[in-house]
Motif scaffolding. Structure first.
Motif, PDB file in Angstrom:
ATOM      1  N   VAL A 207       0.827  -1.206   0.000  1.00 13.86           N
ATOM      2  CA  VAL A 207       0.000   0.000   0.000  1.00 13.86           C
ATOM      3  C   VAL A 207       0.860   1.254   0.000  1.00 13.86           C
ATOM      4  O   VAL A 207       0.601   2.217  -0.735  1.00 13.86           O
ATOM      5  N   GLU A 208       1.909   1.249   0.810  1.00 15.42           N
ATOM      6  CA  GLU A 208       2.795   2.412   0.899  1.00 15.42           C
ATOM      7  C   GLU A 208       3.542   2.646  -0.415  1.00 15.42           C
ATOM      8  O   GLU A 208       3.638   3.788  -0.901  1.00 15.42           O
ATOM      9  N   ASN A 209       4.080   1.577  -0.981  1.00 16.03           N
ATOM     10  CA  ASN A 209       4.912   1.718  -2.186  1.00 16.03           C
ATOM     11  C   ASN A 209       4.107   1.976  -3.446  1.00 16.03           C
ATOM     12  O   ASN A 209       4.515   2.772  -4.303  1.00 16.03           O
ATOM     13  N   GLU A 210       2.979   1.294  -3.576  1.00 20.64           N
ATOM     14  CA  GLU A 210       2.219   1.378  -4.826  1.00 20.64           C
ATOM     15  C   GLU A 210       1.236   2.548  -4.847  1.00 20.64           C
ATOM     16  O   GLU A 210       1.029   3.162  -5.896  1.00 20.64           O
ATOM     17  N   LEU A 211       0.621   2.855  -3.714  1.00 19.50           N
ATOM     18  CA  LEU A 211      -0.417   3.888  -3.673  1.00 19.50           C
ATOM     19  C   LEU A 211      -0.028   5.109  -2.853  1.00 19.50           C
ATOM     20  O   LEU A 211      -0.737   6.115  -2.862  1.00 19.50           O
ATOM     21  N   HIS A 212       1.082   5.004  -2.127  1.00 25.28           N
ATOM     22  CA  HIS A 212       1.574   6.115  -1.295  1.00 25.28           C
ATOM     23  C   HIS A 212       0.524   6.561  -0.281  1.00 25.28           C
ATOM     24  O   HIS A 212       0.385   7.756   0.007  1.00 25.28           O
ATOM     25  N   ILE A 213      -0.187   5.590   0.257  1.00 28.50           N
ATOM     26  CA  ILE A 213      -1.189   5.853   1.285  1.00 28.50           C
ATOM     27  C   ILE A 213      -0.565   5.558   2.648  1.00 28.50           C
ATOM     28  O   ILE A 213       0.011   4.482   2.853  1.00 28.50           O
ATOM     29  N   PRO A 214      -0.666   6.482   3.600  1.00 30.50           N
ATOM     30  CA  PRO A 214      -0.095   6.230   4.925  1.00 30.50           C
ATOM     31  C   PRO A 214      -0.855   5.132   5.659  1.00 30.50           C
ATOM     32  O   PRO A 214      -2.078   5.019   5.544  1.00 30.50           O
TER      33      PRO A 214
END
Length: 247
Positions: A207-214
């Motif tokens: 989630v962090e790497n692909e969508l940059h969502i915290p």
């Protein structure tokens, strides 16, 4: 007096990963089938999900050729009615998660569902942890269960020389479940699985790497250990009496 209608709870699906090989255990059978107080490791997280007021259904991901074995020896034997699907996993953990997520996609309704991804090698999951994770995913859309580090942590270089000592108050030890809006985690995995090289070691990284969502941290428990080595089984004998006194 005006009454406000309480919003309905989103559907909560658990993807329970039970396909690991457990090579560090040094046993002839996979660690999820080893016994703790006369019940297999896999039994306990299934039991917790079955009793949970939060979890609505379970997708069980198992090793190659083990679908019927798990169906008969776990789902049917212990009457785990929330298990709606048993599928074979893949070579690595993220392959197995993806197989579970594909089942979710096939069912549809991603916008109205939360996904709880849990490792069956962590048998001491509690309803309290599940509830805290549910509250956090409602607030933040993505959360991961963990505990603050008790120890000082060193970052080292390739020759094992210490290079940095992060402030301990900012260091957490990651556990499972890891919980997300279904649409978020499926999109993150779809993008990640399209790549030739995959470096994510947990679902939050996808989630962090692909969508940059915290991703928010949710308080877990120091008893929520992962069964990895023979020593962990000895500790588990103590924890199981404390966490499951009714069994």
């Amino acid at each position: 007096m005006k009454m406000c209608k309480k919003p309905e709870k989103k559907r909560c699906t658990a993807i329970l990963l039970a396909g690991g090989q457990g090579t560090r255990m040094g046993a002839k059978i996979q660690k999820q089938y080893l016994l703790i107080q006369n019940r297999p490791v896999l039994f306990y997280s299934l039991y917790t999900f079955e009793k949970s007021e939060v979890i609505d259904d379970v997708i069980l991901v198992v090793g190659a050729g083990q679908v019927e074995y798990v169906r008969k020896e776990f789902v049917e034997k212990y009457d785990f009615t929330k298990v709606t699907c048993i599928v074979e996993g893949g070579r690595e953990r993220y392959h197995s998660v993806w197989e579970g997520l594909k089942e979710v996609q096939a069912e549809g309704g991603l916008e109205e569902r939360y996904i709880f991804i849990h490792d069956s090698a962590r048998p001491f999951l509690t309803e309290e942890i599940i509830q805290r994770a549910y509250n956090d995913v409602e607030a933040h859309s993505a959360c991961v269960v963990g505990v603050p580090s008790k120890d000082t942590v060193k970052l080292v270089d390739e020759k094992a020389f210490s290079r940095e000592t992060p402030d301990r108050k900012f260091v957490w030890i990651i556990q499972t479940p890891q919980v997300f809006d279904a649409s978020i985690i499926t999109e993150a995995y779809a993008r990640m699985m399209s790549r030739d090289t995959i470096q994510a070691t947990d679902d939050a990284m996808a989630v962090e790497n692909e969508l940059h969502i915290p991703v928010h941290m949710t308080e877990g428990s120091f008893e929520n250990i992962k069964i990895t080595t023979p020593e962990d089984l000895e500790i588990a004998k103590v924890f199981v009496r404390r966490c499951f006194p009714e069994l």
